[in-house]
Design an enzyme around this catalytic site. Structure first.
Site, PDB file in Angstrom:
ATOM      1  N   HIS A  29       0.824  -1.213   0.000  1.00 43.27           N
ATOM      2  CA  HIS A  29       0.000   0.000   0.000  1.00 43.27           C
ATOM      3  C   HIS A  29       0.858   1.262   0.000  1.00 43.27           C
ATOM      4  CE1 HIS A  29      -3.628   2.375   1.029  1.00 43.27           C
ATOM      5  NE2 HIS A  29      -2.767   3.124   1.696  1.00 43.27           N
ATOM      6  N   GLU A  30       1.796   1.318   0.943  1.00 47.25           N
ATOM      7  CA  GLU A  30       2.624   2.529   1.058  1.00 47.25           C
ATOM      8  C   GLU A  30       3.565   2.679  -0.139  1.00 47.25           C
ATOM      9  OE1 GLU A  30       1.814   4.667   3.097  1.00 47.25           O
ATOM     10  OE2 GLU A  30       0.562   3.456   4.425  1.00 47.25           O
ATOM     11  N   HIS A  34       1.845   4.648  -2.862  1.00 48.17           N
ATOM     12  CA  HIS A  34       1.956   6.102  -2.653  1.00 48.17           C
ATOM     13  C   HIS A  34       3.360   6.598  -3.003  1.00 48.17           C
ATOM     14  CE1 HIS A  34      -1.930   6.416  -0.800  1.00 48.17           C
ATOM     15  NE2 HIS A  34      -1.621   5.677   0.249  1.00 48.17           N
TER      16      HIS A  34
END
Length: 456
Positions: free
Chosen positions: A22-23, A26
């Site tokens: 997920h990170e 980003h």
């Protein structure tokens, strides 16, 4: 205790993988948009490992593995030197900010596809969804099962395994009706047999996931191989072990009545909590009689039942019902993408039904349930663990897309308002939204944790 540490370790590994995916979404898009990333952290709290990369980003693994974050240069948070101003997140166009924020959930969906792709390449041992009976006073009671039937589709959606049937049925909770497409067992042997579609009235269907599965609650009788009354397992410290019953003993009679079937035996045991019953066994060709006192235990309905702690020998599954669910290099990708889409659709449906009341908030699960699921799936093997983290990854992506200001979806909501109005949402409004979102999120987390403890 071993199970606890196994579940904890599996939970940390699963969550660490999903948070990193997920990170990184980003992080990767932010870098492509020219934003300076100051810190990439997996976990919260005190750092247990850190390293500053050649790109100037500080990479951190922190003690609390319940989340992570990507800290980007932002003039709204700190003073930014003039020479770095063009690398600040807030200086980017609204579409670049939308791309950066949405990249996290998108990365979770991509990761789910990758995990399922590997799972399908390896292959998973599966059973075809075959029923041999239905419960009369149930939605499925209208189906007359003369011979075993395979479920081919649920409301038009093709299904191949019981897992897919379960997932499809969950997506129709609260619907007034569900269609099941069935084919005779002969179809499994390659014969060209006709199918039939039956519409079940589910307007009064009540499903409690804490007590049963949607398959059983609909009244579908899952086909199971015959049961041999030869004892295959005697639980440690059970009533059976204390009475001297051994693996290999064959049940011949109970309370003087000849053995008929395992269900009848279980019924006698369950209605005899703390009452002595007599079991006639055959051991090494010799007939012996054993007195056993079933221990009292509460079932999921809160009723007291008797337990002796033995399991019978189950006959092997027919070859025409077992298969390996696996695909080639290209087909695995297609199947993984399709399964991920199904998970996304079902998850959104369930969220919608939480708000409409068709699904109870008691169904929410928190970190304890996730840890138990991670431990159980990991103990079954890699392919099951991959399927589990794919499911959690999809749910993590969807939760982050919810329009709560503290989540990615809340930021996206503000940015789309900016696209429509041509100006950013006022800081005061954003601050109020963040407080409201944080309170609501904490409330949902509290409910999920409460449910976790209630299930222990």
């Amino acid at each position: 205790m071993i199970d606890f540490f196994w579940s904890l370790g599996s939970f940390i590994v699963a969550l660490g993988i999903l948070i990193t995916a997920h990170e990184y979404g980003h992080f990767w898009v932010a870098r492509r948009c020219g934003v300076k990333v100051e810190r990439f952290s997996i976990g919260f709290g005190k750092a247990i490992w850190r390293k500053v990369g050649q790109d100037g980003t500080e990479y951190v693994v922190a003690m609390i593995p319940l989340g992570g974050y990507v800290k980007m240069l932002d003039e709204r948070v700190e003073d930014v030197p003039a020479e770095l101003a063009d690398q600040a997140f807030n200086r980017k166009t609204v579409w670049q900010r939308i791309a950066i924020v949405s990249a996290g959930p998108i990365a979770n969906f991509i990761f789910a596809i990758v995990a399922l792709y590997i799972m399908y390449l390896i292959g998973t041992p599966s059973l075809k969804p075959v029923i041999d009976s239905t419960k009369l006073d149930s939605p499925a009671g209208i189906i007359n099962v003369v011979e075993p039937q395979q479920i081919i589709a649920v409301s038009g959606q093709k299904v191949r395994t019981w897992e897919e049937v379960n997932l499809a049925l969950v997506g129709h909770i609260g619907d007034p009706s569900i269609e099941l497409t069935l084919a005779p067992l002969a179809t499994l042997s390659g014969m060209d047999m006709p199918t039939k579609t039956v519409t079940l009235d589910t307007s009064a269907w009540i499903f409690d996931p804490e007590k049963t599965s949607p398959i059983i609650s609909l009244g579908l009788g899952i086909f199971r191989p015959g049961i041999d009354p030869t004892i295959a397992l005697v639980s440690a410290e059970s009533a059976a072990e204390q009475a001297g019953i051994k693996v290999g003993d064959k049940l011949s009679a109970i309370n003087g009545h000849p053995y008929s079937d395992w269900k009848a035996f279980v019924d006698v045991v369950q209605t005899s909590a703390n009452e002595t019953i007599n079991m006639t066994l055959i051991r090494d060709g010799q007939v012996i009689n054993v007195d056993v006192t079933p221990k009292a235990q509460q079932n999921s309905d809160g009723e007291t039942i008797g337990i002796v702690g033995i399991s019978p020998t189950q006959a092997p599954w027919p070859d025409n019902m077992r298969f390996d669910l696996e695909y080639g290099i290209v087909d695995s990708f297609i199947a993984a993408t399709d399964k991920t889409w199904q998970l996304v659709v079902v998850s959104f449906k369930m969220i919608g039904k939480l708000f409409t009341g068709d699904v109870s908030v008691k169904n929410l699960s928190g970190p304890i349930s996730i840890a138990q699921g991670a431990g159980a799936s990991a103990s079954y093997g890699l392919v099951y663990f991959l399927g589990f983290i794919a499911l959690i990854s999809v749910n993590l992506g969807i939760i982050n897309l919810m329009p709560l200001p503290v989540l990615d979806g809340g930021h996206l909501l503000y940015y789309f308002v900016e696209v429509i109005t041509g100006k950013p949402v006022p800081e005061k409004v954003q601050e109020i939204g963040f407080r409201f979102g944080a309170a609501l999120l904490l409330m949902l987390m509290g409910v999920a944790l409460f449910n976790d403890f209630a299930r222990l």
